[in-house]
Design an enzyme around this catalytic site. Sequence first.
Site, PDB file in Angstrom:
ATOM      1  CG  ASN A  25      -2.103 -19.232  22.885  1.00 34.66           C
ATOM      2  OD1 ASN A  25      -2.065 -19.776  23.991  1.00 34.66           O
ATOM      3  ND2 ASN A  25      -2.966 -19.574  21.944  1.00 34.66           N
ATOM      4  CE1 TYR A  60      -2.233  -4.432  11.707  1.00 33.36           C
ATOM      5  CE2 TYR A  60      -4.560  -5.018  11.633  1.00 33.36           C
ATOM      6  CZ  TYR A  60      -3.443  -4.464  11.037  1.00 33.36           C
ATOM      7  OH  TYR A  60      -3.536  -3.931   9.770  1.00 33.36           O
ATOM      8  CB  ILE A 104      -0.943  -0.029   1.226  1.00 33.19           C
ATOM      9  CG1 ILE A 104      -1.950  -1.190   1.087  1.00 33.19           C
ATOM     10  CG2 ILE A 104      -1.680   1.295   1.375  1.00 33.19           C
ATOM     11  CD1 ILE A 104      -2.799  -1.455   2.327  1.00 33.19           C
ATOM     12  CB  THR A 135      -0.607  -6.126   0.396  1.00 32.10           C
ATOM     13  OG1 THR A 135      -0.984  -6.551   1.706  1.00 32.10           O
ATOM     14  CG2 THR A 135      -1.384  -4.888   0.016  1.00 32.10           C
TER      15      THR A 135
END
Length: 414
Positions: A264, A318, A187, A355
């Site tokens: 985890n 994230y 991107i 991507t």
Amino acid sequence: MADRYLRLTGTAPGRFVTRRLGLPQPAALRRWSRQTPDLPGPVLRLAAGEKPAQGTYGAVVLDATAVADPADLRDVHATLHPLVRSLTPCGRIVVLGTPPRDGDLARSAAQQALEGFVRSLGKEIGRGCTAQLVRLAPGADAGSTLDFLLSPKSAYVSGQVIEVGPAPEVPAGGTRTALVTGAARGIGAAVAETLVRDGARVVLLDVPQAADALAEVAARLGGSALPLDITASDAGERMAAALPDGLDVLVHNAGITRDRRLANMPADRWDTVLDVNLGSVLRTTGHLLRTGTLNEHARIVGTASIAGIAGNTGQTNYAASKAGVIGYVRALAADTEVRGRGITANAVAPGFIETRMTAAVPLVIREAGRRMNSLGQGGQPVDVAETVAWLGSPASGGVNGQVVRVCGQSLLGA
Ligand code: NAD
């Protein structure tokens, strides 16, 4: 990355078979090129309640700013109902409304109703068509926003609600300088290319390990390469040093994923993602603002993600970082000092974009990501790039603190 299914449905036999099987039929999207700079039909502009003339249209702009009571919504139906089938493939419906919070209860309800209307229309309209709601605050300058939405540049943007306000006058200047992080590929490389197309000089930043690819992209675009890890403690200083004439467009695109369920996830995965995607954005932007490297009327564009809006399994780190980007641009946009300098801050929130990042996603999840949106396909890096170019334009001073999803109206998120 190849979307074989999209290729298959692009052929006559493939279309025949997949239709017979009742499978999704994603439309070939019309994207901007020098050969196709416009939508394939005229733009019809009319107010809610007006009777449309018969014809075939590339876009319909419906002025619903006078909708002040739930009963007025009938006018929206009356005008658009006969027009939906008159749109060309890849057509646009843009509804103009007002911010639904002016103290008038009936108006607020009716204007908010337009959001549900537009988001539903985007989901059902099909054939590569899109629907958006643009809320015009008093004195709004929506020129650049309508130019974007009524062009093939917004091919993969649908179901969005964008608020536009007045735009401070921007003195005509010379060549603008843009800096794009994570620009060696994906991107970021597409953003740099699109900004160059629009006349900017670009500085491309990426990690030193990607220096060769970065130099190649920079040479192709006539820009300069800045191999630098955005998380380095002196990253802000080194960016400023590479920008002797200041900076007009700052695009924070560099980003990483290190997925694991929280149970985890070791601390280092958490820390790395938060630092690359969010911490470095605050530190470097702060430095560039404090030192006056960001010029008056500069544009800051952060890169969020639909995961930062809706959340995603295995992506607590994230999604936290990307939601943080949204919080940051909104806070910047509301900051009186930043506003006083005519600087805007917005974010793009990509969905499934083809991507290397998404090529690494396991096949079944990848296929789901591609199909689970109103346009039935993944987006291309250029779709995000066009959105960044609109937000980064000097003409977009009225667009501030907005988060625009580039996701084909993904089923994830709002
Ligand atoms: P990509 O992995 O192809 O490219 C990211 C680039 O950022 C790489 O060139 C990488 O070297 C660079 N980078 C990583 N860490 C860096 C650091 N510390 N300093 C400088 N550069 C660094 O990713 P992409 O798919 O092109 O994604 C670009 C942005 O869009 C990311 O922020 C990503 O989170 C976001 N995004 C992507 C998608 C998608 O579907 N591809 C969806 C939502 C959001």
